[in-house]
Design an enzyme around this catalytic site. Structure first.
Site, PDB file in Angstrom:
ATOM      1  N   CYS A 114       0.815  -1.225   0.000  1.00 31.42           N
ATOM      2  CA  CYS A 114       0.000   0.000   0.000  1.00 31.42           C
ATOM      3  C   CYS A 114       0.846   1.271   0.000  1.00 31.42           C
ATOM      4  O   CYS A 114       0.323   2.365  -0.208  1.00 31.42           O
ATOM      5  CB  CYS A 114      -0.947   0.002   1.183  1.00 31.42           C
ATOM      6  SG  CYS A 114      -1.927  -1.501   1.287  1.00 31.42           S
ATOM      7  N   HIS A 242      -3.157   7.020   2.614  1.00 26.13           N
ATOM      8  CA  HIS A 242      -3.666   5.729   2.163  1.00 26.13           C
ATOM      9  C   HIS A 242      -4.981   5.426   2.877  1.00 26.13           C
ATOM     10  O   HIS A 242      -5.063   5.489   4.110  1.00 26.13           O
ATOM     11  CB  HIS A 242      -2.621   4.646   2.452  1.00 26.13           C
ATOM     12  CG  HIS A 242      -3.148   3.264   2.281  1.00 26.13           C
ATOM     13  ND1 HIS A 242      -3.889   2.879   1.183  1.00 26.13           N
ATOM     14  CD2 HIS A 242      -3.058   2.161   3.076  1.00 26.13           C
ATOM     15  CE1 HIS A 242      -4.224   1.612   1.313  1.00 26.13           C
ATOM     16  NE2 HIS A 242      -3.738   1.153   2.447  1.00 26.13           N
ATOM     17  N   ASN A 272     -10.330  -0.284   0.735  1.00 28.36           N
ATOM     18  CA  ASN A 272      -8.862  -0.198   0.675  1.00 28.36           C
ATOM     19  C   ASN A 272      -8.403  -0.759  -0.679  1.00 28.36           C
ATOM     20  O   ASN A 272      -8.531  -1.959  -0.922  1.00 28.36           O
ATOM     21  CB  ASN A 272      -8.280  -1.002   1.846  1.00 28.36           C
ATOM     22  CG  ASN A 272      -6.761  -1.024   1.855  1.00 28.36           C
ATOM     23  OD1 ASN A 272      -6.115  -0.680   0.871  1.00 28.36           O
ATOM     24  ND2 ASN A 272      -6.187  -1.452   2.968  1.00 28.36           N
TER      25      ASN A 272
HETATM   26  N1  COA Z   1     -18.365  -8.788  10.532  1.00 26.26           N
HETATM   27  C1  COA Z   1     -18.824  -9.025  11.777  1.00 26.26           C
HETATM   28  N2  COA Z   1     -18.027  -9.382  12.801  1.00 26.26           N
HETATM   29  C2  COA Z   1     -16.728  -9.484  12.557  1.00 26.26           C
HETATM   30  C3  COA Z   1     -16.169  -9.247  11.278  1.00 26.26           C
HETATM   31  C4  COA Z   1     -17.053  -8.884  10.258  1.00 26.26           C
HETATM   32  N3  COA Z   1     -16.627  -8.620   9.001  1.00 26.26           N
HETATM   33  N4  COA Z   1     -14.845  -9.437  11.347  1.00 26.26           N
HETATM   34  C5  COA Z   1     -14.553  -9.779  12.613  1.00 26.26           C
HETATM   35  N5  COA Z   1     -15.691  -9.811  13.341  1.00 26.26           N
HETATM   36  C6  COA Z   1     -15.835 -10.094  14.759  1.00 26.26           C
HETATM   37  C7  COA Z   1     -14.751 -11.031  15.290  1.00 26.26           C
HETATM   38  O1  COA Z   1     -15.076 -12.380  15.047  1.00 26.26           O
HETATM   39  C8  COA Z   1     -14.767 -10.676  16.753  1.00 26.26           C
HETATM   40  O2  COA Z   1     -15.843 -11.342  17.366  1.00 26.26           O
HETATM   41  P1  COA Z   1     -15.711 -11.948  18.854  1.00 26.26           P
HETATM   42  O3  COA Z   1     -15.438 -10.735  19.719  1.00 26.26           O
HETATM   43  O4  COA Z   1     -17.038 -12.568  19.073  1.00 26.26           O
HETATM   44  O5  COA Z   1     -14.565 -12.881  18.791  1.00 26.26           O
HETATM   45  C9  COA Z   1     -15.079  -9.180  16.773  1.00 26.26           C
HETATM   46  O6  COA Z   1     -15.690  -8.887  15.514  1.00 26.26           O
HETATM   47  C10 COA Z   1     -13.863  -8.312  16.941  1.00 26.26           C
HETATM   48  O7  COA Z   1     -12.875  -8.768  16.024  1.00 26.26           O
HETATM   49  P2  COA Z   1     -11.482  -8.074  15.937  1.00 26.26           P
HETATM   50  O8  COA Z   1     -10.651  -8.788  14.917  1.00 26.26           O
HETATM   51  O9  COA Z   1     -10.947  -7.926  17.326  1.00 26.26           O
HETATM   52  O10 COA Z   1     -11.921  -6.657  15.369  1.00 26.26           O
HETATM   53  P3  COA Z   1     -11.122  -5.315  15.306  1.00 26.26           P
HETATM   54  O11 COA Z   1     -11.781  -4.323  16.165  1.00 26.26           O
HETATM   55  O12 COA Z   1      -9.641  -5.516  15.470  1.00 26.26           O
HETATM   56  O13 COA Z   1     -11.375  -4.890  13.807  1.00 26.26           O
HETATM   57  C11 COA Z   1     -10.284  -4.787  11.684  1.00 26.26           C
HETATM   58  C12 COA Z   1     -10.893  -5.698  12.753  1.00 26.26           C
HETATM   59  C13 COA Z   1      -9.710  -5.665  10.582  1.00 26.26           C
HETATM   60  C14 COA Z   1     -11.394  -3.910  11.116  1.00 26.26           C
HETATM   61  C15 COA Z   1      -9.214  -3.899  12.343  1.00 26.26           C
HETATM   62  O14 COA Z   1      -8.311  -4.686  13.080  1.00 26.26           O
HETATM   63  C16 COA Z   1      -8.447  -3.124  11.312  1.00 26.26           C
HETATM   64  O15 COA Z   1      -8.999  -2.301  10.618  1.00 26.26           O
HETATM   65  N6  COA Z   1      -7.126  -3.318  11.182  1.00 26.26           N
HETATM   66  C17 COA Z   1      -6.323  -2.679  10.195  1.00 26.26           C
HETATM   67  C18 COA Z   1      -6.508  -3.390   8.887  1.00 26.26           C
HETATM   68  C19 COA Z   1      -5.941  -2.625   7.713  1.00 26.26           C
HETATM   69  O16 COA Z   1      -6.127  -1.443   7.625  1.00 26.26           O
HETATM   70  N7  COA Z   1      -5.259  -3.329   6.822  1.00 26.26           N
HETATM   71  C20 COA Z   1      -4.708  -2.837   5.648  1.00 26.26           C
HETATM   72  C21 COA Z   1      -3.495  -2.039   5.918  1.00 26.26           C
HETATM   73  S1  COA Z   1      -2.753  -1.505   4.472  1.00 26.26           S
END
Ligand code: COA
Length: 316
Positions: A114, A242, A272
């Site tokens: 990215c 980004h 993204n």
């Molecule tokens: N829909 C519904 N629930 C979801 C889900 C979805 N698409 N994805 C995950 N969950 C659930 C998980 O299973 C978890 O449930 P649980 O608490 O019952 O176990 C809960 O939501 C929290 O999951 P978690 O992974 O802790 O969520 P988070 O708050 O960390 O958010 C992201 C996940 C991916 C949105 C976040 O970590 C993020 O944005 N990270 C950066 C990613 C990024 O920008 N990547 C590219 C960089 S270039």
């Protein structure tokens, strides 16, 4: 002093728009979860005869036409990507023929995930200094829908397809874009298996770790670019970050104490798009008059690698 200025932009998004409600039909997720955690409401996916090359071509043709230059005036053609149609020839190499660029144009793809487009701007600035021609074409293009694992709900909702392109002009008396770049070899946090691994080439990501990395590196990189350029943050007209996650962007805006009006984004509509996100947003800002002639945009990207890159780009 020598450097590049932004002459023109172009972009292309696939026809098919996929909303969070569409995703609800095939993934155990909800519009509410996606919008709250990421700010994304819809993204675009290639379908039918649409391809990576088609997106590159559309964005590049638009940028070249708006620049009012001839393809023969271009000395460097770079495509930042990790989803090109073929490993070889590179997308940039195919564009040489399709766009009618001269055979001695420096054409190659580069992969800095990215951060790739900003890596590309810096590379173009360096290469143009040694080129017989002063215009460069830098493209960011991704078809991430083809490497998305739709059984992994925490990653599949994030990504979209698209392309953005810019024409830049090198000048002996132009200021440098003062690029700042970095990489931190990490094979666990964000990776896509390659052809030698025998595994399917899907995106694997530890979302929480990527989030931590992004909120650490984006404000720091922004400060470093401004310092290198000798321009205070208040004097920068637009911040083109980004588009990975609205919460990451909000965090950076707060930490840097930026005016949110100068940090407009489009993640709600594009998701993204990795290397394509900065040039797609640049194109939106230029075509809507939000980035005008003489104004400066601080562009910054971060992602798999882990990599980051920032620069200060002035619209001619
Ligand atoms: N829909 C519904 N629930 C979801 C889900 C979805 N698409 N994805 C995950 N969950 C659930 C998980 O299973 C978890 O449930 P649980 O608490 O019952 O176990 C809960 O939501 C929290 O999951 P978690 O992974 O802790 O969520 P988070 O708050 O960390 O958010 C992201 C996940 C991916 C949105 C976040 O970590 C993020 O944005 N990270 C950066 C990613 C990024 O920008 N990547 C590219 C960089 S270039």
């Amino acid at each position: 002093m020598s450097g590049i200025k932004l002459i023109s932009t172009g972009s292309a998004l696939p026809r098919q728009e996929v909303t969070n409600f569409d995703l609800e039909k095939k993934v155990d997720t909800s519009d509410e979860w996606i919008a709250t955690r990421t700010g994304i409401r819809s993204r675009h996916y290639c379908s039918g005869d649409e391809s990576h090359l088609g997106l590159c071509m559309a964005a590049a043709r638009q940028a070249i036409q708006r620049a009012g230059v001839s393809p023969a005036d271009i000395g460097v053609c770079l495509v930042a990507t990790l989803t090109q149609d073929t490993m070889t020839p590179s997308a940039a190499c195919v564009l040489q023929k399709e766009l009618g660029l001269a055979e001695d144009t420096v054409c190659f793809d580069l992969n800095a995930a990215c951060a790739g487009f900003v890596y590309g701007l810096h590379t173009a600035e360096c290469l143009l200094a040694a080129s017989p021609r002063r215009y460069g074409l830098v493209i960011g293009c991704e078809v991430l829908s083809r490497i998305t694992d739709f059984t992994d709900r925490s990653t599949c909702v994030l990504f979209g397809d698209g392309a953005g392109a810019v024409v830049v002009e090198w000048g002996a008396d132009y200021p440098s874009i003062c690029a700042v770049m970095g990489s931190r070899g990490n094979r666990e946090v964000l990776y896509i298996p390659g052809v030698n691994t025998g595994s399917a080439s899907y995106i694997h990501m530890d979302g929480k770790e990527v989030f931590r990395f992004a909120v650490e590196v984006l404000p720091r990189c922004t400060h470093e670019v401004a310092e290198k350029a000798g321009v205070p943050l208040e004097a920068i007209d637009r911040f083109v970050f980004h588009q990975a996650n609205q919460r990451i962007l909000d965090h950076a805006v707060r930490k840097l104490k930026l005016d949110p009006a100068r940090c407009a984004g489009n993640i709600a509509r594009t998701g993204n798009t990795s290397a394509a996100s900065v040039p797609i947003l640049l194109d939106e800002l230029v075509t809507t008059g939000q980035l005008a002639s003489g104004q400066k945009a601080l562009c910054a990207g971060f992602g798999g690698g882990l990599t980051w890159a920032g620069c200060l780009l002035q619209l001619a």
